[in-house]
Design a protein around this motif. Structure first.
Motif, short mmCIF file in Angstrom:
data_model
loop_
_atom_site.label_atom_id
_atom_site.label_comp_id
_atom_site.label_asym_id
_atom_site.label_seq_id
_atom_site.Cartn_x
_atom_site.Cartn_y
_atom_site.Cartn_z
N SER B 242 0.69 -1.28 0.14
CA SER B 242 -0.01 0.17 0.01
C SER B 242 0.93 1.26 0.05
O SER B 242 1.97 0.96 0.12
N VAL B 243 0.40 2.36 -0.03
CA VAL B 243 0.94 3.65 -0.04
C VAL B 243 0.25 4.66 0.90
O VAL B 243 -0.85 4.34 1.49
N VAL B 244 0.83 5.76 1.19
CA VAL B 244 0.32 6.88 1.93
C VAL B 244 -0.03 7.86 1.05
O VAL B 244 0.69 8.31 0.16
N THR B 245 -1.23 8.29 0.98
CA THR B 245 -1.51 9.52 0.34
C THR B 245 -1.63 10.83 1.09
O THR B 245 -2.37 10.83 2.35
N VAL B 246 -1.49 12.06 0.55
CA VAL B 246 -1.24 13.30 1.35
C VAL B 246 -2.15 14.36 0.52
O VAL B 246 -1.43 14.83 -0.43
N ARG B 247 -3.14 14.90 1.00
CA ARG B 247 -3.81 16.04 0.11
C ARG B 247 -3.33 17.44 0.43
O ARG B 247 -3.16 17.70 1.70
N ARG B 248 -2.99 18.07 -0.54
CA ARG B 248 -2.45 19.64 -0.50
C ARG B 248 -3.60 20.37 0.24
O ARG B 248 -3.08 21.49 0.86
N ASP B 249 -4.65 20.04 -0.20
CA ASP B 249 -6.04 21.03 0.70
C ASP B 249 -6.29 20.91 1.81
O ASP B 249 -6.96 21.71 2.35
N PHE B 250 -5.81 20.00 2.56
CA PHE B 250 -6.08 19.73 3.94
C PHE B 250 -4.65 19.81 4.71
O PHE B 250 -3.59 19.98 3.94
N SER B 251 -4.69 20.11 5.80
CA SER B 251 -3.52 20.03 6.96
C SER B 251 -3.46 19.06 7.81
O SER B 251 -4.74 18.47 8.16
N GLY B 252 -2.24 18.63 8.25
CA GLY B 252 -2.23 17.75 9.42
C GLY B 252 -2.96 16.37 9.11
O GLY B 252 -2.79 15.90 7.97
N LYS B 253 -3.31 15.87 10.22
CA LYS B 253 -3.88 14.46 10.10
C LYS B 253 -4.99 14.34 9.19
O LYS B 253 -4.97 13.16 8.43
N ALA B 254 -5.94 15.31 8.90
CA ALA B 254 -7.07 15.26 7.83
C ALA B 254 -6.49 15.14 6.54
O ALA B 254 -7.31 14.60 5.66
#
Lengths: 549, 364
Positions: B242-254
């Motif tokens: 699996s991978v981890v995805t991180v959204r630019r439009d939210f910050s932190g854990k969300a």
């Protein structure tokens, strides 16, 4: 007077069948008034008397739609000026040396742009946009470079009514705009290679005789600017780009070119060496530089202090290239393929590849006829072809044939009553006027094949003609004779600057001096003991010479 | 030139566009927003009737609106400029007005109905179907690199740019994370595989595998550059597929999503990108709605503007009144929005009956 009458007669051919004599008269009067106004406007145009004259002559002919008045072989210059205007590629402008690119020519530039942009993106080049204004300080930083361009630089000296403190130049080319920034962006070897390109306009205030597409004061181009850690990488890219240029000419525009290296006299001012694709216009016996790909060496890196830390931690100067191709490409294509009926466009760049024309006849069911035209067009469009229908009812089929031939559309499809009955269309080629009837069932494949055939025939024909215009010589007398015969000359040469300058001086005449077009990349062996045709010194390379645009 | 090219009604409509650079010697410049030289497209059309020209002008402002909303995720107010703000020589100017992060208005694209003004000036005439000589009806419309400034100022935050996926040059950046050289081989292999599968799904993806920078540095770098989605791959992700995805439009854990399976990753990511696109638009729309105040008096307008907001109120003031508002508050009429309330009300400044609301704001 005769031309006026002819003009009116032909106007009548164009007018509504429903028009009354009063309407016809009114429209003709209106057109005449407009013509007078237009003639006055064009006479006021600054330089280029020739432009004004031919514009005047053209205006009366414009309305007849009968086509060109000059034959290509009889008066090439006038023919060219006529064709670019009549085929609606160009409009003259009230600033000498500037031309309006109408949609018909802009679409051709877009085809070239799409092809080249895709190819350079594939090799990792990115597009950017740098300002068109250059400060005097930046412009003069590379001495040889500025010497080459100085006389042609246009300067902005005012804004509104206020004098600028420091005049600002408009880019004649963007090396001096971009390289100070390269110096900032390039620090370590990991910042390399840096590969940028821009599609933009350029201003060079030429004094040589302006010619639409070929030589104008403002033109559109692309300029690529790249920086490498090693010379070998730079050398490789120079040739990769040159090959793209060759493909544009030979595969898109069906124009044969010769790849070569420019002489020291002809190379890019400030660069290390220049490679070029050279085309040739047999009718005028002039070579024309089609596009150049330069290795700038480290010269600009020295001037602008573009250096990087290599893997070993040593400070090195970068190796740079720059390469450019302009709207001149379109002019070359017009000159090579055009004929006395007008433009001849290679299918790969023709904005319209197939023109469909209904040929109505007295009692024919026009709905069926127009239906057939639409059906034919749609079939071809679905196959990815660029098709247009000319169903205007105020022009006769004959007028339309001439009009679209003038505009160079590669293939014409005529549909008349007989074709309706026989479920076929009549196809006519622009390049050789060959006609054939094609059953509807076969339409797409036959039309596609024909277009491909036209594309390759145009190239082959041009190549044959070009090849027959190259003469190999060994002596000065042979050289002069071939030149005067409007040929390109391949001669053994000692490759010295003074010798080339001397040849230029000796051949300067009313037709312009001869110069090296290039030293072809493909070199035959020089027989032992060959001497330079001009100096008698030992010959080093074969060089292609000629008069040029 | 139009005067030369247009002779009869059959030459119409004439529809021409050019992508070009323009120079305007501005006093106060700001990157993208107001520069000495900028890039744009300018469309110029000529029509046989007043109605066609009006339709064309409206059609083009709609095209601009569609771009702003659907591609740039910028909610815009579409409307008609006041007489004072109308393009010199035009009958009507239509505009799309965007609210930037500082709540100032940005005119992001305009479309002008030029009527017959230029036709008269240049004698651009045609013969109509009845044989009569008429002046053409013209439009012009333009959108420039200023729009990029709009995108920056609508969506950006303190970490840098935030680019809507539809216009982002890179939509997904993959950052592989490893500590030892054994880990490197498997992690890099996995990252390359992800890059390949996303490319195959026509997602604009970049793998940042350079070894000179730490993952943390890369996170900051690509966030600054506004890449909408980041994919992180470490040794544990390789093990678990699996991978981890991180959204630019939210910050932190969300913003983080752990354990995103490699199976169907491209579909998952495409969905995320769509969500980000929608969220950016929704967020901007909420912000805009919160910052437009309905006003019923000049006092209320002054208050709204001094709070940095846009004021919307019924307006029947004169040109002079409009100038007064500008001088006293710094706000100009951005437009009379197409979206108008039903009822007439008294003009908030003059008290006369006004059947239109106007939007006032400070602007770039």
């Amino acid at each position: 007077m005769a031309t006026e009458v002819a003009g009116e007669l032909n106007d009548a051919l164009k007018i509504d069948k429903s028009a009354t004599p009063d309407m016809v008269h009114a429209e003709q009067k209106h057109k005449k008034e407009k013509k007078v106004k237009e003639n006055e406007k064009s006479k006021k145009a600054t330089k280029a008397k020739m432009e004004a004259k031919s514009a005047g002559a053209k205006d009366s002919k414009k309305d007849t739609g009968l086509g060109l008045t000059v034959k290509k072989k009889e008066n090439f210059g006038e023919w060219y000026s006529e064709v670019v205007v009549q085929a609606e590629l160009i409009e003259y402008y009230d600033i000498s040396g500037c031309y309006i690119l109408r949609p018909w020519s802009y679409a051709i530039w877009e085809s070239i742009k799409d092809f080249f942009d895709a190819e350079i993106k594939r090799i990792g080049v990115e597009n950017a946009y740098f300002p068109m204004f250059v400060s005097q300080k930046a412009l003069t930083q590379e001495k040889n470079h500025i010497e080459g361009f100085a006389p042609e630089v246009a300067w902005v000296t005012k804004s509104g009514d206020t004098e600028l403190e420091l005049p600002i130049a408009i880019r004649p080319t963007s090396e001096t705009v971009m390289y100070p920034i390269f110096a900032k962006w390039i620090r370590g070897h990991r910042d390399l290679p840096l590969k940028l390109n821009q599609w933009c306009n350029i201003v060079r205030w030429e004094f040589k005789h302006p010619t639409p597409f070929i030589r104008s004061r403002e033109f559109l181009w692309q300029e690529g600017h790249t920086a490498f850690a090693s010379k070998s990488e730079a050398d490789e890219e120079v040739l990769t780009i040159l090959e793209f240029y060759r493909r544009i000419y030979e595969e898109l525009l069906a124009v044969p070119v010769i790849k070569g290296i420019k002489s020291e006299v002809e190379k890019f001012a400030g660069g290390l060496y220049t490679t070029t694709v050279e085309a040739y216009i047999p009718t005028t016996g002039r070579g024309v530089q089609g596009g150049t790909s330069h290795c700038l060496g480290q010269n600009f890196a020295e001037m602008f202090d573009i250096s990087f830390e290599d893997e070993k931690g040593e400070r090195k100067k970068v190796w740079q290239n720059s390469w450019g191709l302009t709207t001149r490409t379109i002019g070359v294509m017009v000159m090579i393929h055009g004929d006395d009926k007008g433009l001849v466009l290679p299918p790969r760049v023709a904005p319209v590849q197939v023109i469909v024309i209904p040929v109505p006849y007295k009692d024919i069911d026009s709905n069926a006829l127009f239906g057939a035209c639409t059906h034919t067009s749609e079939l071809l469009r679905k196959a990815g072809l660029r098709v247009k229908e000319d169903t205007r009812d105020n022009y006769s089929p004959g007028w339309k044939y001439s009009h679209w031939e003038l505009k160079g559309v590669p293939l014409r499809i005529e549909i008349g009553p007989r074709d309706l009955t026989n479920k076929q269309v009549r196809v006519v080629r622009r390049d050789n006027f060959a006609k054939e009837d094609v059953p509807l069932s076969d339409l797409v494949s036959r039309v596609t094949d024909l277009l491909e055939d036209i594309q390759s025939s145009l190239l082959e024909k041009a190549r044959k003609e070009r090849d027959s215009c190259i003469v190999t010589v060994n002596t000065w007398d042979e050289f002069v004779a071939a030149l005067n015969d409007k040929k390109m000359v391949l001669a053994p040469w000692c490759n010295e600057v003074e010798v080339e300058e001397d040849v230029k001086a000796r051949t300067k005449g009313e037709n312009g001096a001869a110069k090296t077009l290039c030293m072809p990349l493909e070199q035959n062996d020089l027989p032992e003991g060959s001497t330079c045709f001009a100096s008698g010194k030992p010959a080093k390379k074969w060089a292609l010479w000629g008069r040029s645009y | 030139m139009f005067a030369q090219w247009v002779q009869s009604h059959r030459d119409l409509p004439l529809l021409v566009n050019q992508w070009a650079n323009v120079t305007r010697w501005e006093m106060r410049t700001r990157p993208f927003i107001r520069t000495l030289e900028f890039l744009w497209q300018e469309g110029h059309t000529a029509h046989a009737t007043k109605q066609e020209a009006e339709e064309e002008a409206l059609q083009m402002i709609e095209v601009y609106r569609t771009f702003a909303v659907d591609q740039a995720a910028i909610p815009v107010v579409v409307g008609r400029k006041s007489k004072l703000e109308t393009f010199a020589g035009a009958v009507h100017t239509y505009t799309i007005e965007a609210m930037m992060g500082d709540r100032k208005a940005l005119q992001a694209g305009t479309s002008h109905n030029l009527g017959q003004n230029f036709a008269r000036a240049f004698e651009t005439k045609f013969t109509d179907e009845n044989g009569a000589s008429q002046y053409v009806w013209q439009t012009s419309w333009g959108m420039s690199t200023r729009m990029i400034g709009g995108i920056i100022m609508t969506h950006g935050d303190d970490r840098g740019l935030i680019l809507p996926p539809k216009v982002a040059p890179i939509q997904v950046v993959i950052v592989p994370i490893w500590k030892s050289s054994e880990e490197k081989e498997s992690v890099l292999g996995g990252a390359l595989a992800v890059e390949k599968s996303l490319k195959a799904a026509s997602i604009r993806v970049k793998l940042d595998a350079s070894e000179q920078k730490t993952p943390g540095w890369k996170f900051n770098h690509w966030e600054m550059k506004g890449v909408p989605l980041r994919v992180e791959i470490g040794p544990r992700d390789i093990t678990s597929g699996s991978v981890v995805t991180v959204r630019r439009d939210f910050s932190g854990k969300a913003s983080k999503e752990f354990g995103v399976s490699l199976a169907g990753l491209d579909v998952h990511i495409r969905k995320r990108l769509e969500e980000i696109q929608d969220n950016l638009l929704a967020r901007a729309l909420t912000f805009q709605d919160e910052n437009i105040v309905d006003v019923e008096s000049y006092l209320e307008l002054k208050a709204a503007v001094s709070e940095g907001k846009w004021g919307r109120g019924h307006w029947a003031g004169s040109d002079l009144d409009e100038v007064t508002v500008k001088e006293e508050t710094g706000a100009t009429i951005r437009c009379f929005p197409f979206n108008q309330p039903e009822a007439s009300k008294p003009c908030f400044m003059t008290g006369k009956s006004a059947n239109e609301v106007a939007i006032f704001a400070k602007s770039y």
